[in-house]
Design a protein around this motif. Structure first.
Motif, short mmCIF file in Angstrom:
data_model
loop_
_atom_site.label_atom_id
_atom_site.label_comp_id
_atom_site.label_asym_id
_atom_site.label_seq_id
_atom_site.Cartn_x
_atom_site.Cartn_y
_atom_site.Cartn_z
N LEU A 1 -7.82 -5.34 7.13
CA LEU A 1 -8.37 -4.00 7.06
C LEU A 1 -8.37 -3.35 8.43
N PRO A 2 -8.39 -2.03 8.50
CA PRO A 2 -8.47 -1.36 9.80
C PRO A 2 -9.75 -1.77 10.53
N GLU A 3 -9.69 -1.70 11.82
CA GLU A 3 -10.85 -2.07 12.63
C GLU A 3 -12.03 -1.15 12.32
N GLY A 4 -13.17 -1.75 12.02
CA GLY A 4 -14.37 -0.99 11.69
C GLY A 4 -14.58 -0.80 10.21
N ALA A 5 -13.55 -1.08 9.36
CA ALA A 5 -13.70 -0.92 7.91
C ALA A 5 -14.46 -2.10 7.34
N VAL A 6 -15.48 -1.81 6.54
CA VAL A 6 -16.33 -2.85 5.95
C VAL A 6 -16.38 -2.63 4.44
N GLY B 1 -10.59 2.15 3.94
CA GLY B 1 -10.16 0.78 4.22
C GLY B 1 -8.65 0.61 4.21
N PHE B 2 -7.91 1.71 4.26
CA PHE B 2 -6.45 1.69 4.26
C PHE B 2 -5.95 2.60 5.38
N PRO B 3 -4.67 2.41 5.77
CA PRO B 3 -3.73 1.38 5.32
C PRO B 3 -4.09 0.00 5.87
N GLN B 4 -3.67 -1.01 5.14
CA GLN B 4 -3.91 -2.39 5.53
C GLN B 4 -2.60 -3.02 6.00
N THR B 5 -2.74 -3.98 6.90
CA THR B 5 -1.57 -4.62 7.50
C THR B 5 -1.43 -6.04 6.99
N LEU B 6 -0.20 -6.44 6.67
CA LEU B 6 0.06 -7.79 6.17
C LEU B 6 -0.41 -8.82 7.21
N LEU B 7 -1.21 -9.76 6.77
CA LEU B 7 -1.80 -10.76 7.66
C LEU B 7 -1.17 -12.12 7.36
N ILE C 1 2.94 -3.00 4.98
CA ILE C 1 1.82 -2.05 4.97
C ILE C 1 1.41 -1.80 3.53
N LEU C 2 0.11 -1.85 3.27
CA LEU C 2 -0.41 -1.55 1.94
C LEU C 2 -1.24 -0.27 2.01
N THR C 3 -0.83 0.73 1.23
CA THR C 3 -1.56 2.00 1.20
C THR C 3 -2.49 2.02 0.00
N TYR C 4 -3.37 2.99 -0.02
CA TYR C 4 -4.37 3.09 -1.07
C TYR C 4 -3.70 3.34 -2.42
N GLY C 5 -3.96 2.45 -3.40
CA GLY C 5 -3.41 2.59 -4.74
C GLY C 5 -1.99 2.09 -4.92
N GLU C 6 -1.37 1.60 -3.85
CA GLU C 6 0.03 1.19 -3.94
C GLU C 6 0.24 0.02 -4.90
N ASP C 7 -0.72 -0.90 -4.97
CA ASP C 7 -0.53 -2.09 -5.79
C ASP C 7 -1.27 -2.01 -7.12
N TRP C 8 -1.57 -0.80 -7.58
CA TRP C 8 -2.21 -0.66 -8.88
C TRP C 8 -1.16 -0.73 -9.99
N ALA C 9 -1.61 -1.09 -11.19
CA ALA C 9 -0.71 -1.08 -12.34
C ALA C 9 -0.36 0.36 -12.70
#
Length: 216
Positions: free
Chosen positions: A59-64, A74-80, A108-116
């Motif tokens: 998650l981005p720094e500071g996102a909880v 909480g996006f975009p998220q970076t592959l860890l 990179i994962l954006t908001y809603g990208e991996d939804w059905a």
């Protein structure tokens, strides 16, 4: 004449029988021949795999996350690919193995990208969040205070002080004989002359006596 007609009819039937398969396949390039039959391939999708893989996103720094959810902040998220850094959260997603490359291709994962969606994509199977733990507070290292170098001041050279007269010896002033009015120094000089004269007389006397004894 009767024999010719059956022969012609038989030839026509044979020619039609041989040409029938060719006419059936003509213009049907999308069919599959199965024992001289044209079958159209089925458009029914192949069954999707049920195998799953787990993927972690930082998650981005500071996102909880709030419970088990995270909003658009909480996006975009970076592959860890390693451990979750201290003070940060990661989202752990479970994907079907055949769909995971769709989401991880660019890292990179954006908001809603991996939804059905309605196109048949099944999307994320499940998700959770993990925390990397609090960061250790660094112990401040005490700075070394340099010890000041003492300034060496030159010692003054001792000045030569004239020796003081012996305090125990007090010069006695020469008394003046008030009654006679004679200076003591003059008196001392006269006394010395008299003493010398007396010694000379004694010496002469002793010499004469010695001479007389030698004459005898």
């Amino acid at each position: 004449m009767k024999r010719i007609i059956p022969a012609l009819a038989l030839a026509g039937v044979m020619s039609l029988g041989l040409a029938a398969p060719a006419l059936a396949h003509e213009g049907a390039s999308d069919c599959i021949v199965r024992k001289d039959r044209c079958e159209t391939p089925s458009t029914k999708p192949m069954p999707a795999t049920q195998e799953t893989i787990t993927v972690s996103w930082l998650l981005p720094e500071g996102a909880v996350p709030q419970g088990n959810t995270i909003g658009e902040d909480g996006f975009p998220q970076t592959l860890l690919t390693g451990e979750v850094p201290c003070g940060r959260y990661a989202q752990v997603d479970v994907y079907y193995a055949d769909e995971a490359p769709i989401f991880t291709a660019d890292g990179i994962l954006t908001y809603g990208e991996d939804w059905a969606n309605s196109n048949g994509r099944r999307g994320v199977v499940s998700w959770s969040f993990t925390y990397g733990g609090d960061c250790a507070t660094p112990t401040p290292t005490p700075s070394e205070t340099p010890t000041p170098t003492p300034t060496v001041e030159p010692s003054p050279e001792p000045s030569e002080t004239p020796a003081d007269p012996d305090p125990t010896v007090t010069p006695t002033p020469a008394p003046v004989l008030a009654e006679t009015g004679i200076d003591p120094e003059t008196l001392l000089g006269s006394g010395l002359v008299a003493i010398v004269a007396i010694l000379a007389g004694v010496t002469g006397l002793l010499v004469r006596r010695h001479v007389k004894r030698g004459a005898k």
